[in-house]
Design a protein around this motif. Structure first.
Motif, PDB file in Angstrom:
ATOM      1  N   PHE A  83       7.575   3.015   5.901  1.00 56.38           N
ATOM      2  CA  PHE A  83       8.417   3.910   5.119  1.00 56.38           C
ATOM      3  C   PHE A  83       8.298   3.615   3.621  1.00 56.38           C
ATOM      4  CE2 PHE A  83      12.430   5.242   3.171  1.00 56.38           C
ATOM      5  CZ  PHE A  83      12.414   6.582   3.536  1.00 56.38           C
ATOM      6  N   GLY A  84       8.223   2.323   3.289  1.00 54.20           N
ATOM      7  CA  GLY A  84       8.052   1.942   1.887  1.00 54.20           C
ATOM      8  C   GLY A  84       6.738   2.476   1.328  1.00 54.20           C
ATOM      9  N   MET A  85       5.675   2.415   2.145  1.00 52.58           N
ATOM     10  CA  MET A  85       4.388   2.963   1.705  1.00 52.58           C
ATOM     11  C   MET A  85       4.537   4.449   1.398  1.00 52.58           C
ATOM     12  SD  MET A  85       0.763   3.191   3.808  1.00 52.58           S
ATOM     13  CE  MET A  85       1.231   4.667   4.719  1.00 52.58           C
ATOM     14  N   LEU A  86       5.253   5.145   2.282  1.00 49.73           N
ATOM     15  CA  LEU A  86       5.451   6.585   2.108  1.00 49.73           C
ATOM     16  C   LEU A  86       6.256   6.881   0.846  1.00 49.73           C
ATOM     17  CD1 LEU A  86       5.320   9.518   3.191  1.00 49.73           C
ATOM     18  CD2 LEU A  86       7.365   9.007   4.539  1.00 49.73           C
ATOM     19  N   THR A  87       7.361   6.154   0.654  1.00 51.48           N
ATOM     20  CA  THR A  87       8.206   6.474  -0.507  1.00 51.48           C
ATOM     21  C   THR A  87       7.499   6.106  -1.816  1.00 51.48           C
ATOM     22  OG1 THR A  87       9.366   4.379  -0.115  1.00 51.48           O
ATOM     23  CG2 THR A  87      10.458   6.361   0.621  1.00 51.48           C
ATOM     24  N   ARG A  88       6.742   5.003  -1.817  1.00 52.13           N
ATOM     25  CA  ARG A  88       6.047   4.614  -3.056  1.00 52.13           C
ATOM     26  C   ARG A  88       4.955   5.629  -3.424  1.00 52.13           C
ATOM     27  NH1 ARG A  88       7.274  -0.383  -0.937  1.00 52.13           N
ATOM     28  NH2 ARG A  88       5.342  -0.574   0.253  1.00 52.13           N
ATOM     29  N   ALA A  89       4.445   6.357  -2.411  1.00 50.24           N
ATOM     30  CA  ALA A  89       3.433   7.377  -2.709  1.00 50.24           C
ATOM     31  C   ALA A  89       4.057   8.637  -3.305  1.00 50.24           C
ATOM     32  CB  ALA A  89       2.667   7.722  -1.433  1.00 50.24           C
ATOM     33  N   GLY A  90       5.382   8.759  -3.227  1.00 47.37           N
ATOM     34  CA  GLY A  90       6.046   9.999  -3.622  1.00 47.37           C
ATOM     35  C   GLY A  90       6.221  10.134  -5.130  1.00 47.37           C
ATOM     36  N   ALA A 131      -3.432   9.853   3.067  1.00 45.14           N
ATOM     37  CA  ALA A 131      -2.976  10.213   1.713  1.00 45.14           C
ATOM     38  C   ALA A 131      -2.454  11.652   1.704  1.00 45.14           C
ATOM     39  CB  ALA A 131      -4.123  10.041   0.715  1.00 45.14           C
ATOM     40  N   ASN A 132      -3.159  12.548   2.387  1.00 45.36           N
ATOM     41  CA  ASN A 132      -2.698  13.937   2.413  1.00 45.36           C
ATOM     42  C   ASN A 132      -1.436  14.122   3.254  1.00 45.36           C
ATOM     43  OD1 ASN A 132      -4.218  15.515   0.635  1.00 45.36           O
ATOM     44  ND2 ASN A 132      -5.987  15.469   2.019  1.00 45.36           N
ATOM     45  N   MET A 133      -1.302  13.339   4.318  1.00 45.72           N
ATOM     46  CA  MET A 133      -0.060  13.428   5.101  1.00 45.72           C
ATOM     47  C   MET A 133       1.132  13.015   4.231  1.00 45.72           C
ATOM     48  SD  MET A 133       1.328  14.259   7.968  1.00 45.72           S
ATOM     49  CE  MET A 133       0.028  14.254   9.218  1.00 45.72           C
ATOM     50  N   MET A 134       0.939  11.974   3.432  1.00 45.15           N
ATOM     51  CA  MET A 134       2.038  11.547   2.548  1.00 45.15           C
ATOM     52  C   MET A 134       2.344  12.651   1.535  1.00 45.15           C
ATOM     53  SD  MET A 134       1.605   7.417   2.145  1.00 45.15           S
ATOM     54  CE  MET A 134       0.032   7.330   1.348  1.00 45.15           C
ATOM     55  N   MET A 154       2.225  13.723  -8.779  1.00 48.28           N
ATOM     56  CA  MET A 154       2.327  12.453  -8.044  1.00 48.28           C
ATOM     57  C   MET A 154       1.027  11.659  -8.202  1.00 48.28           C
ATOM     58  SD  MET A 154       2.058  13.730  -4.062  1.00 48.28           S
ATOM     59  CE  MET A 154       1.824  12.167  -3.234  1.00 48.28           C
ATOM     60  N   ASN A 155       1.139  10.364  -8.019  1.00 48.08           N
ATOM     61  CA  ASN A 155      -0.061   9.547  -8.122  1.00 48.08           C
ATOM     62  C   ASN A 155      -0.880   9.645  -6.828  1.00 48.08           C
ATOM     63  OD1 ASN A 155       1.660   8.266  -6.434  1.00 48.08           O
ATOM     64  ND2 ASN A 155       1.525   6.246  -7.396  1.00 48.08           N
ATOM     65  N   THR A 156      -2.103   9.191  -6.904  1.00 49.20           N
ATOM     66  CA  THR A 156      -2.973   9.241  -5.738  1.00 49.20           C
ATOM     67  C   THR A 156      -3.062   7.859  -5.129  1.00 49.20           C
ATOM     68  OG1 THR A 156      -4.250  10.997  -6.742  1.00 49.20           O
ATOM     69  CG2 THR A 156      -5.289   9.813  -4.925  1.00 49.20           C
ATOM     70  N   PRO A 157      -2.425   7.646  -3.972  1.00 48.00           N
ATOM     71  CA  PRO A 157      -2.470   6.307  -3.386  1.00 48.00           C
ATOM     72  C   PRO A 157      -3.894   5.967  -2.961  1.00 48.00           C
ATOM     73  CG  PRO A 157      -1.284   7.876  -1.954  1.00 48.00           C
ATOM     74  CD  PRO A 157      -1.761   8.638  -3.134  1.00 48.00           C
ATOM     75  N   GLN A 158      -4.307   4.763  -3.242  1.00 49.13           N
ATOM     76  CA  GLN A 158      -5.634   4.324  -2.819  1.00 49.13           C
ATOM     77  C   GLN A 158      -5.499   3.525  -1.532  1.00 49.13           C
ATOM     78  OE1 GLN A 158      -8.666   5.083  -4.061  1.00 49.13           O
ATOM     79  NE2 GLN A 158      -7.519   6.522  -5.304  1.00 49.13           N
ATOM     80  N   PRO A 159      -6.018   4.063  -0.422  1.00 47.18           N
ATOM     81  CA  PRO A 159      -5.892   3.325   0.837  1.00 47.18           C
ATOM     82  C   PRO A 159      -6.646   2.000   0.762  1.00 47.18           C
ATOM     83  CG  PRO A 159      -6.666   5.590   1.207  1.00 47.18           C
ATOM     84  CD  PRO A 159      -6.727   5.338  -0.259  1.00 47.18           C
ATOM     85  N   SER A 160      -6.147   1.006   1.476  1.00 45.80           N
ATOM     86  CA  SER A 160      -6.826  -0.283   1.513  1.00 45.80           C
ATOM     87  C   SER A 160      -8.003  -0.212   2.478  1.00 45.80           C
ATOM     88  CB  SER A 160      -5.857  -1.375   1.960  1.00 45.80           C
ATOM     89  OG  SER A 160      -5.772  -1.384   3.370  1.00 45.80           O
ATOM     90  N   GLU A 161      -8.804  -1.269   2.463  1.00 47.79           N
ATOM     91  CA  GLU A 161      -9.964  -1.352   3.357  1.00 47.79           C
ATOM     92  C   GLU A 161      -9.592  -1.103   4.822  1.00 47.79           C
ATOM     93  OE1 GLU A 161     -13.419  -2.107   2.902  1.00 47.79           O
ATOM     94  OE2 GLU A 161     -12.801  -1.327   0.954  1.00 47.79           O
ATOM     95  N   LEU A 162      -8.443  -1.650   5.233  1.00 53.77           N
ATOM     96  CA  LEU A 162      -8.042  -1.545   6.634  1.00 53.77           C
ATOM     97  C   LEU A 162      -7.786  -0.111   7.062  1.00 53.77           C
ATOM     98  CD1 LEU A 162      -5.498  -4.492   7.037  1.00 53.77           C
ATOM     99  CD2 LEU A 162      -7.896  -4.419   7.726  1.00 53.77           C
ATOM    100  N   ALA A 163      -7.493   0.758   6.088  1.00 54.80           N
ATOM    101  CA  ALA A 163      -7.142   2.136   6.413  1.00 54.80           C
ATOM    102  C   ALA A 163      -8.379   2.986   6.708  1.00 54.80           C
ATOM    103  CB  ALA A 163      -6.360   2.761   5.264  1.00 54.80           C
ATOM    104  N   TYR A 164      -9.548   2.482   6.343  1.00 53.13           N
ATOM    105  CA  TYR A 164     -10.762   3.295   6.455  1.00 53.13           C
ATOM    106  C   TYR A 164     -11.491   3.089   7.779  1.00 53.13           C
ATOM    107  CZ  TYR A 164     -10.587   4.581   1.521  1.00 53.13           C
ATOM    108  OH  TYR A 164     -10.237   5.096   0.320  1.00 53.13           O
ATOM    109  N   VAL A 165     -11.925   4.187   8.355  1.00 54.38           N
ATOM    110  CA  VAL A 165     -12.745   4.139   9.562  1.00 54.38           C
ATOM    111  C   VAL A 165     -14.106   4.750   9.215  1.00 54.38           C
ATOM    112  CG1 VAL A 165     -12.977   5.002  11.916  1.00 54.38           C
ATOM    113  CG2 VAL A 165     -10.720   4.360  11.046  1.00 54.38           C
ATOM    114  N   PRO A 166     -15.207   4.062   9.532  1.00 54.81           N
ATOM    115  CA  PRO A 166     -16.526   4.654   9.269  1.00 54.81           C
ATOM    116  C   PRO A 166     -16.701   5.931  10.093  1.00 54.81           C
ATOM    117  CG  PRO A 166     -16.717   2.304   9.769  1.00 54.81           C
ATOM    118  CD  PRO A 166     -15.304   2.708  10.090  1.00 54.81           C
TER     119      PRO A 166
END
Lengths: 349, 349
Positions: free
Chosen positions: B342-349, A18-21, B1-13
């Protein structure tokens, strides 16, 4: 139990996805790519200062996991990166990555960052930087074969650094081409979706191949490539994973990052181990020529080298300094007396 | 800007230092060490299943930074670890570390954890596990030369696994010995602070050397070592960094983790490349004998191998599952469409 408060020394700045974006958007993608390319060029120009080694790869049937370390006298960096072509079908990304920058003098990490996005950005910045040395003069049209996750980043970097504004896209999956076309038209490119690789390369000044299959594929055959073009071959980056027909290689002037690694992983794994190649750092230092005439076929046999990640890590460290784009991570134990690790543990109990 | 919420797959314990300390205390240090030793033993017993390589070291004048990867068919693990003997004087630790465990099938990390504490624990667990195979029967007294950060962990592991209750400590810095004595008496050991290495080894069944200087030192000379003892040599673990006089090596039965790495880094860097050594995994599998008689001098030429870290990572993953001892880290980008980074990046902008 009480909650131990780690000291300043225990914290490593962490840049999440999120911060990289946020960082990318705060600079703008174009400036991010141009500034990053300048860091990469700076490090290529001081190539002999680095401690270099081919990346350490762990291969399995389904993919590869690699560690890519390098260091200069002050900083040590490494990237963890995987490559699993079958991931996409299962809803995972082909490539994910993260990396660390550390102080050589005491071994403490100074940055931990996501590098999935950063790898896409640095790969594109490197390609376009090389394009500035090798693409034909006045290049404006690029064919892009393979329209996956890397595609848009390549296009943006080639526009920012080389003036490419027209794109000819092809992917075996039309949905990938449609995705890239939509994204890139949104960025102001003139985009043509093509129905074959043959059609895509027509009239192109630069040909970028960026496909993911882990096999010796033939994305480009010799008859598809004319004189005077520059080929930016991204996808052949693993033993047994190539994109170009061998005949293209034997008539192209081949430029590489680090021959010791490229001969194992790049398109030139198809050639004899002593086939002549030109090292890009020498071109950037002006020690050997890049493109010498308008009819020459140039090829960047890109595999991705650790120094590019090192540059990207340096870049991110510099850009996040003094911003809110990193958060402190309690990664390093830091006892009051460095020898009393056990005392720290027992006191926390 | 909005705060993108990462999905479950993005998280590492992620297991921070504070959480590692909580985990240790939730189990108790003794049980942590014993259970961890069982994981290490399990992995030694299936040694041929691992993808093995000597660690990748980046040496500088002041220290070393190393990456230690290994993998089996299901999991890939690596540790980042530094060794900087001069750090302690500057208020930093000699050794810090962190590590990652990943899925071989898709390359995604499944655990990121501090490993400064965990390395101290796994090194001690490994030493004591080896001690159970090699120490003389009924061993109760251990000499410990070098009383730095690793000392207390070694003592606790040797008590938990081998029944050692009496310790004879020596360090060139009396403050280090005083620190270790205080900590270990607090843990119920019978501790004698000695004024020389010679005095420390008197009557010892096991001798542990764990000093930090990056040089070929002679912590033990041949006349100091009797028959029937077991030497647990921890500190000689880098090219140009040894602790034992060569004469000890030529009369001892030498046991090692991974010969390809130990011949570069261990005490046996002083010997010919074909000097016979015994691999511990074969001893643990019962394929070759360990200690064969009471008069034999046995030596564990410990350098630390990646499989021990892999075991430790597996152990931590299993122990933190279902607890609050890990936190989700937004380390991996995870677009809805894996190709649309890239779409993920632009939608976070």
């Amino acid at each position: 139990m009480n909650t131990p408060q780690p000291s300043e020394l225990a914290y490593v700045p962490f840049v999440s996805v999120a911060n990289m974006m946020r960082l990318v958007h705060s600079l703008g993608v174009d400036r991010f790519l141009s500034d990053l390319a300048a860091y990469i060029e700076e490090d290529f120009k001081r190539w002999p200062e680095f401690d270099k080694t081919p990346r350490v790869a762990s291969h399995s049937l389904e993919g590869v996991i690699e560690l890519m370390p390098t260091a200069d006298a002050e900083l040590y960096g490494f990237k963890y990166v995987n490559g699993h072509p079958k991931n996409m079908k299962e809803g995972f990304q082909t490539v994910t990555a993260f990396g660390v920058l550390s102080s050589v003098s005491n071994g403490y990490p100074v940055l931990l960052t996501e590098m999935t996005l950063l790898t896409a950005l640095r790969t594109a910045a490197t390609s376009a930087l090389v394009g500035r040395y090798l693409a034909p003069k006045g290049a404006s049209v690029m064919a892009m074969i393979g329209n996956g996750a890397q595609c848009e980043f390549q296009a943006l970097a080639f526009r920012a650094l080389c003036g490419i504004t027209r794109l000819r896209l092809y992917d075996i999956d039309p949905a990938a081409t449609a995705k890239a076309k939509r994204n890139l038209e949104g960025q102001g490119f003139d985009v043509m979706a093509c129905s074959s690789a043959q059609e895509a390369v027509e009239g192109a000044d630069v040909i970028t191949t960026c496909t993911a299959d882990k096999q010796c594929a033939t994305i480009l055959t010799d008859n598809m490539v004319g004189r005077g073009q520059h080929i930016n071959a991204i996808g052949g980056d693993c033993p047994g994973k190539t994109e170009l027909h061998k005949d293209i290689l034997t008539r192209a002037q081949i430029f590489v990052e680090y021959p010791e690694q490229t001969r194992i992983e790049g398109e030139i794994q198809q050639l004899a181990a002593d086939h002549p190649v030109t090292e890009l750092w020498q071109v950037m230092r002006g020690e050997v020529p890049g493109r010498t005439d308008a009819n020459q076929l140039t090829l960047f046999d890109s595999v991705g080298f650790a120094i590019e990640d090192f540059s990207a890590l340096r870049f991110v460290r510099d850009k996040v300094a003094g911003t809110a784009f990193s958060e402190p991570l309690d990664l390093l134990a830091d006892p009051d007396d460095p020898r009393d690790l056990f005392g720290m543990l027992t006191r926390a109990g």
